[in-house]
Design an enzyme around this catalytic site. Structure first.
Site, short mmCIF file in Angstrom:
data_model
loop_
_atom_site.label_atom_id
_atom_site.label_comp_id
_atom_site.label_asym_id
_atom_site.label_seq_id
_atom_site.Cartn_x
_atom_site.Cartn_y
_atom_site.Cartn_z
N LEU A 150 0.80 -1.17 -0.03
CA LEU A 150 -0.02 -0.02 -0.06
C LEU A 150 0.83 1.13 0.03
O LEU A 150 2.05 1.21 0.48
CB LEU A 150 -0.74 0.11 1.37
N ASP A 151 0.36 2.20 -0.43
CA ASP A 151 1.22 3.47 -0.63
C ASP A 151 1.33 3.92 0.91
O ASP A 151 0.62 3.69 1.74
CB ASP A 151 0.36 4.54 -1.23
N GLN A 152 2.43 4.68 1.08
CA GLN A 152 2.63 5.25 2.44
C GLN A 152 1.44 5.66 3.13
O GLN A 152 1.27 5.45 4.25
CB GLN A 152 4.06 6.05 2.51
#
Length: 338
Positions: free
Chosen positions: A138-140
Site C-alpha cells: 500500500l502507498d505510505q
C-alpha cells in the site's frame, strides 16, 4: 538438523493411487518449480509417510505427502516497535491493518520506521522466526488491510491468485464531487506523466487499467464516500482514475483538484481567512476539506482470497480510520452549510 515450519500435508485418495509424487506436488499441492527445487535440497523438504524419497516415485492410496520449509528470519530488517493492528493470524499468515504514514518495507532512505520493522519486532518478541514477505503493498499514506506470508509457499500461492485476478481488493475513498453515474467503472490506460515522471496519467498508450466504483454516500454535490474495486494493480491507480473523472481524492497533494490552479503557490496551504475572495462556496469547500486531513483519504477496506493451505475463501476488513471518520463529519457539515 534444520528447524522447519509446520508441514503442509496431503493424503493420497484411491483415485490417485499410482500417481508420481511430482504430479501430486504440482497438481494437488501446487508447488512451484522454484520452490520444488528448493525443497529437494532440504533434508526433510519432501517426504512420503515421513520418509525422504525421490519425486519420481509413485505414491499409493493413503500415503501422506508432506512438504517442509526451513525457518527463516529477515536479517536485513531491524526489529523496531512500530504500531499495527492484527486482524488475523495463523501459522501461515499474518493480516494487519496498516496505519497511514507508515511505509510497508524498508527502501533506500527508509531503513527504519516501516511496517516490516514492526512485524519483525513482534515476531522476535514472540520467539518466532519468519521472513517478512508482504504479498502486496500500500502507498505510505494509504491505510488498511495488508497480507503478510510467513513462508514462500503461502507467498507463492497468494501471488498466483493476484496474477489470476482471484484476489478481491476493495477500498474506501472520500472524493471531491460525486461520480456520475454513481456506480460504474473507469477503464483508462495508465502510464507515467512524461512531464512529471513521479506522477501517473491516463493515456491511450498506457497499461490497461480498470477500476470499478460505487458511491456509498454523497454529501450534497461537494464530496462523497466511494467504494472501489481494483481489477488491475497499477501504481496510484485509484488516485489517477478518480482524478480523470473529475473526482480527485480529498487531501491528495499529488493529484490535486483543479481549483488549485487558481491559487498562487504560497496560498495553497493558507487558512480560509486569506484565501482569494473570488472562490465560489464550492471551491472554498474543496480547500477546506483538503485542510481537514493530512493525507489522501484512501483506505484499503477489504481483502479476500483463498487460504493457500486450508483452501477456504477468507475475507478481512479494516474499519475506517479516525481521520477519515472525522473527515466524513466535516463533509456532512459543509453539506448543511451550503
Amino acid at each position: 538438523m534444520s528447524e522447519y515450519y509446520p508441514p503442509i500435508s496431503y493424503t493420497v485418495p484411491p483415485s490417485e493411487d499410482g500417481w508420481l509424487l511430482k504430479t501430486i506436488l504440482q497438481k494437488r499441492l501446487h508447488v512451484s518449480r522454484k520452490l520444488q527445487s528448493r525443497l529437494k535440497l532440504t533434508e526433510q523438504g519432501i517426504t512420503v509417510n515421513g520418509q525422504r524419497v525421490y519425486i519420481s516415485v509413485p505414491v499409493r492410496d493413503g500415503d501422506v505427502v508432506e512438504i517442509r520449509m526451513e525457518k527463516e528470519i529477515s536479517d536485513d530488517i531491524l526489529p523496531e516497535p512500530i504500531p499495527f493492528r492484527i486482524l488475523y493470524e495463523d501459522e501461515h499468515l499474518l493480516i494487519v491493518n496498516k496505519e497511514a504514514g507508515i511505509i510497508v518495507h524498508p527502501t533506500h532512505g527508509h531503513y527504519t520506521g516501516t511496517l516490516a520493522n514492526g512485524v519483525v519486532h513482534y515476531w522476535r518478541d514472540k520467539g518466532e522466526a519468519f521472513r517478512f514477505r508482504a504479498v502486496h503493498r500500500l502507498d505510505q499514506e494509504t491505510s488498511g488491510v495488508i497480507a503478510i506470508a510467513k513462508n514462500p509457499y503461502v507467498h507463492q500461492h497468494i501471488s498466483e491468485q493476484m496474477i489470476a485476478n482471484e484476489v478481491d481488493k476493495r477500498y474506501l475513498a472520500l472524493v471531491h464531487g460525486v461520480p456520475s453515474p454513481e456506480e460504474g467503472e473507469v477503464d483508462g490506460p495508465i502510464d507515467r506523466d512524461p512531464e512529471e515522471p513521479h506522477r501517473r496519467i491516463v493515456t491511450p498508450d498506457g497499461y490497461p487499467s480498470l477500476t470499478r466504483y460505487q458511491v456509498v454516500e454523497a454529501y450534497g454535490s461537494s464530496s462523497s464516500l466511494v467504494q472501489l474495486k481494483l481489477e488491475t494493480g497499477r501504481t496510484h491507480q485509484i488516485r489517477v482514475h478518480m482524478t480523470s473523472i473529475g473526482c480527485p481524492l480529498i487531501g491528495d497533494k499529488l493529484y490535486r483538484h483543479p481549483v488549485y490552479r487558481m491559487l498562487p503557490p504560497e496560498e495553497e496551504g493558507a487558512p480560509e481567512t486569506v484565501l482569494p475572495q473570488g472562490l465560489t462556496p464550492s471551491e472554498r469547500t474543496v480547500v477546506l476539506l483538503d485542510h481537514s486531513i493530512s493525507r489522501q483519504a484512501l483506505h484499503a477496506w477489504e481483502l479476500s482470497f483463498q487460504h493457500p493451505v486450508t483452501r477456504e475463501r477468507m475475507t478481512f476488513q479494516a474499519p475506517l480510520p479516525p481521520d477519515m471518520t472525522r473527515l466524513i463529519g466535516e463533509a456532512k457539515q459543509h453539506e448543511l452549510d451550503q
